[in-house]
Design an enzyme around this catalytic site. Sequence first.
Site, PDB file in Angstrom:
ATOM      1  N   CYS A 217       0.735  -1.264  -0.123  1.00 17.80           N
ATOM      2  CA  CYS A 217       0.237  -0.248   0.011  1.00 17.80           C
ATOM      3  C   CYS A 217       0.822   1.339   0.051  1.00 17.80           C
ATOM      4  CB  CYS A 217      -0.905   0.005   1.130  1.00 17.80           C
ATOM      5  SG  CYS A 217      -1.936  -1.617   1.299  1.00 17.80           S
TER       6      CYS A 217
ATOM      7  N   HIS B 297      -3.479   6.738   3.397  1.00 20.66           N
ATOM      8  CA  HIS B 297      -4.067   5.442   2.502  1.00 20.66           C
ATOM      9  C   HIS B 297      -5.133   5.015   3.460  1.00 20.66           C
ATOM     10  CE1 HIS B 297      -4.066   1.430   1.577  1.00 20.66           C
ATOM     11  NE2 HIS B 297      -3.422   0.858   2.884  1.00 20.66           N
TER      12      HIS B 297
ATOM     13  N   ASN C  10     -10.225  -0.697   0.786  1.00 17.89           N
ATOM     14  CA  ASN C  10      -8.835  -0.387   0.926  1.00 17.89           C
ATOM     15  C   ASN C  10      -8.341  -0.878  -0.425  1.00 17.89           C
ATOM     16  OD1 ASN C  10      -6.173  -0.887   0.988  1.00 17.89           O
ATOM     17  ND2 ASN C  10      -6.106  -1.526   2.960  1.00 17.89           N
TER      18      ASN C  10
END
Length: 345
Positions: free
Chosen positions: A135, A271, A301
Amino acid sequence: MAITTSYRTRSGAVPLRSFKTKGRHSGIAGMGVYAPEKVVSNFDLEKLMDTSDKWITERTGIRTRHIAEPGTTTLELATKAARAALDSAGITANDLDMILVGTSSPDGPFPSIACRIQDELDAPGAVAWDMLAACTSFVYGLATADSFIATERADNVLVIGAEVLSRMLDYSNRGTAVIFGDGAGAAVVRPAPEGAGFLSWCLGSDGRGYLQVTCGNKELGAYAAKDPRPIIEMEGPDVFKFAVDIFIRQANEVCNEAGISMEDIDLWVPHQANFRIIDAAARRIGLPLDRVAINIDEYGNTSSASIPLALEEAIRKGRVKTGDNVLLAGFGSGLTWGATLLKWV
Ligand code: COA
Protein backbone atom coordinates in the site's frame (compact mmCIF):
# COMPACT_ATOMS: atom_id res chain seq x y z
CA MET A 1 18.72 13.80 5.93
CA ALA A 2 17.64 13.17 9.52
CA ILE A 3 17.51 9.72 11.06
CA THR A 4 15.87 9.29 14.44
CA THR A 5 15.53 5.97 16.22
CA SER A 6 12.63 6.91 18.42
CA TYR A 7 10.15 4.65 16.66
CA ARG A 8 9.63 1.13 18.04
CA THR A 9 7.56 -1.57 16.39
CA ARG A 10 6.67 -4.86 18.04
CA SER A 11 10.00 -6.15 16.68
CA GLY A 12 12.22 -3.36 18.02
CA ALA A 13 13.59 0.10 17.25
CA VAL A 14 13.31 1.37 13.68
CA PRO A 15 15.17 4.30 12.18
CA LEU A 16 12.78 6.94 10.89
CA ARG A 17 14.36 8.41 7.80
CA SER A 18 13.24 11.83 6.69
CA PHE A 19 14.66 14.44 4.36
CA LYS A 20 14.00 17.69 2.57
CA THR A 21 13.73 17.82 -1.20
CA LYS A 22 17.07 18.92 -2.67
CA GLY A 23 17.82 20.17 -6.16
CA ARG A 24 15.09 20.91 -8.68
CA HIS A 25 11.63 20.73 -7.15
CA SER A 26 8.79 18.67 -8.60
CA GLY A 27 5.05 18.44 -8.08
CA ILE A 28 1.88 16.78 -9.32
CA ALA A 29 0.77 18.30 -12.64
CA GLY A 30 -2.26 16.10 -13.36
CA MET A 31 -4.15 13.07 -12.09
CA GLY A 32 -6.45 10.36 -13.39
CA VAL A 33 -8.34 7.51 -11.77
CA TYR A 34 -10.39 4.51 -12.73
CA ALA A 35 -12.47 2.05 -10.73
CA PRO A 36 -14.43 -0.93 -12.06
CA GLU A 37 -18.15 -0.28 -12.59
CA LYS A 38 -19.32 -3.16 -10.44
CA VAL A 39 -20.04 -2.03 -6.88
CA VAL A 40 -20.38 -4.61 -4.10
CA SER A 41 -22.14 -3.42 -0.94
CA ASN A 42 -21.84 -4.73 2.60
CA PHE A 43 -25.37 -6.12 2.15
CA ASP A 44 -24.12 -8.12 -0.85
CA LEU A 45 -21.34 -9.55 1.35
CA GLU A 46 -23.85 -10.50 4.07
CA LYS A 47 -25.18 -13.05 1.57
CA LEU A 48 -21.71 -14.57 1.04
CA MET A 49 -20.30 -14.80 4.57
CA ASP A 50 -21.07 -14.43 8.24
CA THR A 51 -20.85 -10.64 8.47
CA SER A 52 -23.12 -7.61 8.67
CA ASP A 53 -23.33 -4.12 7.25
CA LYS A 54 -23.35 -2.88 10.86
CA TRP A 55 -20.07 -4.62 11.76
CA ILE A 56 -18.26 -3.55 8.60
CA THR A 57 -19.45 0.06 8.76
CA GLU A 58 -18.71 0.47 12.46
CA ARG A 59 -15.34 -1.33 12.47
CA THR A 60 -13.95 -0.04 9.14
CA GLY A 61 -16.10 2.78 7.70
CA ILE A 62 -16.50 0.79 4.45
CA ARG A 63 -19.96 0.67 2.82
CA THR A 64 -19.10 -0.44 -0.73
CA ARG A 65 -16.09 -1.44 -2.82
CA HIS A 66 -15.57 -1.55 -6.60
CA ILE A 67 -14.79 -5.08 -7.79
CA ALA A 68 -13.40 -6.02 -11.21
CA GLU A 69 -15.29 -8.61 -13.26
CA PRO A 70 -13.40 -11.93 -13.59
CA GLY A 71 -10.80 -11.66 -16.34
CA THR A 72 -10.29 -7.91 -15.92
CA THR A 73 -6.59 -7.12 -15.76
CA THR A 74 -4.74 -4.70 -13.52
CA LEU A 75 -3.27 -3.40 -16.78
CA GLU A 76 -6.74 -2.31 -17.99
CA LEU A 77 -7.43 -0.32 -14.84
CA ALA A 78 -3.95 1.20 -14.80
CA THR A 79 -4.05 2.22 -18.46
CA LYS A 80 -7.39 4.02 -18.07
CA ALA A 81 -6.08 5.97 -15.07
CA ALA A 82 -2.83 6.71 -16.94
CA ARG A 83 -4.61 8.15 -20.00
CA ALA A 84 -6.76 10.38 -17.79
CA ALA A 85 -3.66 11.63 -15.92
CA LEU A 86 -1.87 12.53 -19.17
CA ASP A 87 -4.96 14.47 -20.36
CA SER A 88 -5.23 16.26 -17.05
CA ALA A 89 -1.53 17.27 -17.14
CA GLY A 90 -1.81 18.34 -20.78
CA ILE A 91 1.08 16.17 -21.98
CA THR A 92 1.26 13.22 -24.35
CA ALA A 93 2.75 9.77 -23.86
CA ASN A 94 5.58 10.86 -26.13
CA ASP A 95 6.68 13.34 -23.45
CA LEU A 96 7.14 10.66 -20.78
CA ASP A 97 10.62 9.91 -19.43
CA MET A 98 9.53 7.31 -16.88
CA ILE A 99 6.54 5.11 -16.06
CA LEU A 100 6.44 3.69 -12.53
CA VAL A 101 3.66 1.33 -11.52
CA GLY A 102 3.04 0.41 -7.91
CA THR A 103 1.09 -2.82 -7.63
CA SER A 104 0.78 -5.88 -5.42
CA SER A 105 -1.58 -7.56 -7.87
CA PRO A 106 0.19 -7.65 -11.25
CA ASP A 107 -1.34 -9.80 -13.97
CA GLY A 108 1.78 -12.02 -13.97
CA PRO A 109 5.38 -12.08 -12.73
CA PHE A 110 6.71 -10.42 -15.91
CA PRO A 111 6.76 -8.42 -18.12
CA SER A 112 5.96 -5.52 -15.82
CA ILE A 113 2.65 -3.68 -16.03
CA ALA A 114 4.73 -0.54 -16.58
CA CYS A 115 6.17 -1.97 -19.83
CA ARG A 116 2.71 -3.09 -20.93
CA ILE A 117 1.39 0.43 -20.31
CA GLN A 118 4.32 1.88 -22.22
CA ASP A 119 3.17 -0.23 -25.16
CA GLU A 120 -0.54 0.64 -24.71
CA LEU A 121 0.17 4.37 -24.50
CA ASP A 122 2.95 4.32 -27.09
CA ALA A 123 5.54 6.05 -24.93
CA PRO A 124 8.80 5.01 -26.62
CA GLY A 125 11.03 7.42 -24.68
CA ALA A 126 10.10 6.18 -21.23
CA VAL A 127 11.97 3.81 -18.95
CA ALA A 128 9.31 1.70 -17.25
CA TRP A 129 9.21 -0.58 -14.25
CA ASP A 130 6.92 -1.85 -11.48
CA MET A 131 7.48 -1.20 -7.79
CA LEU A 132 6.25 -3.42 -4.99
CA ALA A 133 5.82 -1.80 -1.61
CA ALA A 134 2.22 -2.91 -1.08
CA CYS A 135 0.00 0.00 0.00
CA THR A 136 3.04 2.32 0.21
CA SER A 137 3.96 1.80 -3.45
CA PHE A 138 2.39 5.01 -4.74
CA VAL A 139 4.33 7.18 -2.27
CA TYR A 140 7.57 5.33 -3.07
CA GLY A 141 6.79 5.96 -6.77
CA LEU A 142 6.34 9.68 -6.14
CA ALA A 143 9.61 9.76 -4.16
CA THR A 144 11.45 8.05 -7.03
CA ALA A 145 9.96 10.49 -9.54
CA ASP A 146 10.94 13.43 -7.34
CA SER A 147 14.54 12.14 -7.05
CA PHE A 148 14.96 11.73 -10.82
CA ILE A 149 13.47 15.16 -11.49
CA ALA A 150 15.55 16.76 -8.72
CA THR A 151 18.75 15.49 -10.34
CA GLU A 152 17.53 16.52 -13.82
CA ARG A 153 17.48 12.94 -15.10
CA ALA A 154 13.78 13.14 -15.97
CA ASP A 155 11.18 15.82 -16.68
CA ASN A 156 7.88 13.95 -17.00
CA VAL A 157 7.20 10.92 -14.83
CA LEU A 158 3.97 8.94 -14.74
CA VAL A 159 3.36 7.29 -11.35
CA ILE A 160 0.52 4.78 -11.10
CA GLY A 161 -1.01 2.72 -8.31
CA ALA A 162 -3.25 -0.08 -9.62
CA GLU A 163 -4.78 -3.15 -8.04
CA VAL A 164 -7.16 -6.01 -8.66
CA LEU A 165 -6.97 -7.30 -5.10
CA SER A 166 -10.30 -9.13 -5.37
CA ARG A 167 -8.33 -11.93 -7.11
CA MET A 168 -6.47 -12.48 -3.84
CA LEU A 169 -9.41 -12.64 -1.46
CA ASP A 170 -10.87 -15.67 0.20
CA TYR A 171 -14.60 -15.01 0.57
CA SER A 172 -14.75 -17.42 3.49
CA ASN A 173 -12.36 -15.18 5.48
CA ARG A 174 -14.53 -12.33 6.71
CA GLY A 175 -11.54 -10.66 8.40
CA THR A 176 -10.02 -9.67 5.05
CA ALA A 177 -12.65 -10.18 2.33
CA VAL A 178 -14.74 -7.20 3.45
CA ILE A 179 -11.80 -4.78 3.51
CA PHE A 180 -10.28 -4.70 0.04
CA GLY A 181 -11.41 -3.33 -3.34
CA ASP A 182 -10.08 -2.74 -6.86
CA GLY A 183 -9.05 0.49 -8.59
CA ALA A 184 -6.29 2.58 -10.09
CA GLY A 185 -4.94 6.11 -9.82
CA ALA A 186 -2.17 7.92 -11.67
CA ALA A 187 -0.23 11.17 -11.33
CA VAL A 188 2.03 13.03 -13.72
CA VAL A 189 5.01 14.44 -11.82
CA ARG A 190 6.81 17.40 -13.41
CA PRO A 191 9.26 20.13 -12.37
CA ALA A 192 7.77 22.72 -9.99
CA PRO A 193 8.93 26.21 -8.97
CA GLU A 194 11.54 26.51 -6.21
CA GLY A 195 9.85 26.12 -2.80
CA ALA A 196 6.76 24.41 -4.26
CA GLY A 197 5.74 20.82 -4.97
CA PHE A 198 7.27 18.07 -2.81
CA LEU A 199 9.02 19.71 0.15
CA SER A 200 9.93 16.76 2.35
CA TRP A 201 9.76 13.00 2.70
CA CYS A 202 9.69 10.29 5.34
CA LEU A 203 10.27 6.79 3.99
CA GLY A 204 10.87 3.53 5.79
CA SER A 205 10.60 -0.23 5.93
CA ASP A 206 10.77 -2.78 8.72
CA GLY A 207 11.18 -6.25 7.25
CA ARG A 208 10.99 -7.77 10.71
CA GLY A 209 7.23 -7.14 10.49
CA TYR A 210 6.88 -9.13 7.27
CA LEU A 211 4.36 -11.58 8.75
CA GLN A 212 1.81 -8.89 9.59
CA VAL A 213 0.30 -8.61 6.10
CA THR A 214 1.02 -11.40 3.63
CA CYS A 215 -0.25 -12.88 0.40
CA GLY A 216 0.56 -16.53 -0.21
CA ASN A 217 2.72 -18.98 1.74
CA LYS A 218 4.09 -17.05 4.70
CA GLU A 219 7.54 -18.67 4.88
CA LEU A 220 8.32 -19.78 1.33
CA GLY A 221 6.36 -17.16 -0.57
CA ALA A 222 3.63 -17.97 -3.07
CA TYR A 223 5.86 -18.79 -6.06
CA ALA A 224 8.34 -20.98 -4.14
CA ALA A 225 5.45 -22.84 -2.54
CA LYS A 226 3.69 -23.21 -5.91
CA ASP A 227 0.66 -21.64 -4.27
CA PRO A 228 -2.05 -21.77 -6.95
CA ARG A 229 -4.07 -18.91 -5.52
CA PRO A 230 -2.27 -16.70 -3.00
CA ILE A 231 -4.66 -15.20 -0.47
CA ILE A 232 -4.29 -12.01 1.59
CA GLU A 233 -3.95 -12.57 5.34
CA MET A 234 -3.22 -10.07 8.07
CA GLU A 235 -2.86 -9.62 11.79
CA GLY A 236 -5.53 -6.90 11.87
CA PRO A 237 -5.20 -5.49 15.40
CA ASP A 238 -1.36 -5.36 15.21
CA VAL A 239 -1.46 -3.59 11.85
CA PHE A 240 -4.06 -1.20 13.25
CA LYS A 241 -1.74 -0.08 16.09
CA PHE A 242 1.27 0.20 13.77
CA ALA A 243 -0.77 2.25 11.28
CA VAL A 244 -2.03 4.85 13.76
CA ASP A 245 1.45 5.27 15.22
CA ILE A 246 3.30 5.54 11.92
CA PHE A 247 0.74 8.02 10.51
CA ILE A 248 1.38 10.36 13.45
CA ARG A 249 5.16 9.99 13.34
CA GLN A 250 5.36 10.52 9.60
CA ALA A 251 3.22 13.66 9.80
CA ASN A 252 5.54 15.01 12.44
CA GLU A 253 8.67 14.17 10.47
CA VAL A 254 7.61 15.67 7.12
CA CYS A 255 6.26 18.82 8.78
CA ASN A 256 9.52 19.30 10.72
CA GLU A 257 11.60 18.81 7.59
CA ALA A 258 9.42 21.22 5.61
CA GLY A 259 9.45 23.77 8.45
CA ILE A 260 5.67 23.97 8.82
CA SER A 261 3.53 23.25 11.84
CA MET A 262 1.03 20.37 11.78
CA GLU A 263 -1.79 22.92 12.21
CA ASP A 264 -0.81 24.35 8.81
CA ILE A 265 -1.69 21.13 6.96
CA ASP A 266 -4.59 22.08 4.67
CA LEU A 267 -5.37 18.54 3.53
CA TRP A 268 -4.18 15.14 4.70
CA VAL A 269 -4.62 12.32 2.19
CA PRO A 270 -3.99 9.10 4.12
CA HIS A 271 -3.92 5.55 2.79
CA GLN A 272 -7.52 4.38 3.13
CA ALA A 273 -7.21 1.21 5.22
CA ASN A 274 -9.77 1.77 7.95
CA PHE A 275 -11.77 4.89 8.90
CA ARG A 276 -10.98 4.26 12.56
CA ILE A 277 -7.22 4.29 11.85
CA ILE A 278 -7.54 7.61 10.01
CA ASP A 279 -9.81 9.11 12.68
CA ALA A 280 -7.55 8.05 15.57
CA ALA A 281 -4.44 9.46 13.86
CA ALA A 282 -6.20 12.69 12.79
CA ARG A 283 -7.28 13.34 16.39
CA ARG A 284 -3.74 12.89 17.67
CA ILE A 285 -2.24 15.00 14.88
CA GLY A 286 -4.87 17.63 15.75
CA LEU A 287 -6.49 17.75 12.32
CA PRO A 288 -10.28 18.12 12.03
CA LEU A 289 -11.82 15.60 9.63
CA ASP A 290 -12.85 18.38 7.22
CA ARG A 291 -9.12 18.63 6.46
CA VAL A 292 -8.78 14.91 5.75
CA ALA A 293 -9.59 13.22 2.41
CA ILE A 294 -11.66 10.12 3.12
CA ASN A 295 -13.38 7.94 0.54
CA ILE A 296 -12.90 4.51 2.10
CA ASP A 297 -16.71 4.30 2.45
CA GLU A 298 -16.99 3.92 -1.35
CA TYR A 299 -13.76 2.11 -2.31
CA GLY A 300 -12.56 0.10 0.71
CA ASN A 301 -8.80 -0.48 0.85
CA THR A 302 -7.43 -0.39 -2.71
CA SER A 303 -3.78 -0.63 -1.56
CA SER A 304 -1.47 1.31 -3.90
CA ALA A 305 -4.47 2.98 -5.61
CA SER A 306 -6.01 4.39 -2.44
CA ILE A 307 -3.99 7.61 -2.10
CA PRO A 308 -4.39 8.68 -5.75
CA LEU A 309 -8.12 7.79 -5.67
CA ALA A 310 -8.61 9.99 -2.59
CA LEU A 311 -6.34 12.82 -3.81
CA GLU A 312 -7.94 13.01 -7.26
CA GLU A 313 -11.41 13.13 -5.68
CA ALA A 314 -10.31 15.96 -3.37
CA ILE A 315 -8.91 17.92 -6.34
CA ARG A 316 -12.09 17.32 -8.36
CA LYS A 317 -14.22 18.57 -5.45
CA GLY A 318 -12.17 21.79 -5.24
CA ARG A 319 -10.60 20.89 -1.88
CA VAL A 320 -7.02 21.60 -3.05
CA LYS A 321 -5.79 25.03 -4.19
CA THR A 322 -2.45 26.46 -5.17
CA GLY A 323 -0.24 27.06 -2.13
CA ASP A 324 -2.04 24.50 0.08
CA ASN A 325 0.05 22.24 2.29
CA VAL A 326 -0.97 18.71 1.36
CA LEU A 327 0.22 15.68 3.33
CA LEU A 328 0.16 12.27 1.61
CA ALA A 329 0.86 9.28 3.85
CA GLY A 330 0.84 5.53 3.36
CA PHE A 331 1.76 2.33 5.17
CA GLY A 332 1.50 -1.30 4.26
CA SER A 333 2.84 -4.82 4.05
CA GLY A 334 6.58 -5.22 4.38
CA LEU A 335 6.21 -3.43 6.71
CA THR A 336 6.61 -0.22 4.72
CA TRP A 337 5.63 3.41 5.14
CA GLY A 338 6.06 6.69 3.31
CA ALA A 339 4.84 10.28 3.50
CA THR A 340 5.43 13.57 1.75
CA LEU A 341 4.50 17.19 2.36
CA LEU A 342 3.58 19.04 -0.82
CA LYS A 343 3.01 22.71 -1.41
CA TRP A 344 0.38 22.40 -4.12
CA VAL A 345 1.34 23.98 -7.44
N1 COA B 1 -17.85 -9.37 10.19
C1 COA B 1 -18.23 -9.68 11.43
N2 COA B 1 -17.35 -9.96 12.41
C2 COA B 1 -16.05 -9.93 12.10
C3 COA B 1 -15.60 -9.61 10.82
C4 COA B 1 -16.55 -9.30 9.84
N3 COA B 1 -16.22 -8.99 8.58
N4 COA B 1 -14.24 -9.64 10.80
C5 COA B 1 -13.85 -9.98 12.04
N5 COA B 1 -14.96 -10.17 12.82
C6 COA B 1 -15.00 -10.55 14.23
C7 COA B 1 -13.81 -11.40 14.65
O1 COA B 1 -14.02 -12.75 14.33
C8 COA B 1 -13.78 -11.15 16.12
O2 COA B 1 -14.76 -11.95 16.74
P1 COA B 1 -14.51 -12.61 18.16
O3 COA B 1 -14.32 -11.46 19.11
O4 COA B 1 -15.76 -13.39 18.41
O5 COA B 1 -13.28 -13.44 18.02
C9 COA B 1 -14.23 -9.71 16.26
O6 COA B 1 -14.91 -9.38 15.04
C10 COA B 1 -13.11 -8.72 16.49
O7 COA B 1 -12.06 -9.04 15.56
P2 COA B 1 -10.80 -8.12 15.40
O8 COA B 1 -9.92 -8.65 14.31
O9 COA B 1 -10.18 -7.89 16.76
O10 COA B 1 -11.53 -6.78 14.92
P3 COA B 1 -10.97 -5.35 14.76
O11 COA B 1 -11.81 -4.39 15.47
O12 COA B 1 -9.49 -5.26 14.98
O13 COA B 1 -11.21 -5.08 13.19
C11 COA B 1 -9.92 -5.03 11.18
C12 COA B 1 -10.56 -5.91 12.24
C13 COA B 1 -9.20 -5.91 10.19
C14 COA B 1 -11.02 -4.24 10.51
C15 COA B 1 -8.92 -4.05 11.87
O14 COA B 1 -8.09 -4.75 12.76
C16 COA B 1 -8.07 -3.31 10.88
O15 COA B 1 -8.54 -2.54 10.07
N6 COA B 1 -6.75 -3.48 11.00
C17 COA B 1 -5.82 -2.85 10.09
C18 COA B 1 -5.71 -3.69 8.86
C19 COA B 1 -5.07 -2.98 7.74
O16 COA B 1 -4.96 -1.78 7.72
N7 COA B 1 -4.67 -3.77 6.78
C20 COA B 1 -4.17 -3.29 5.55
C21 COA B 1 -2.74 -3.00 5.61
S1 COA B 1 -2.36 -1.98 4.27
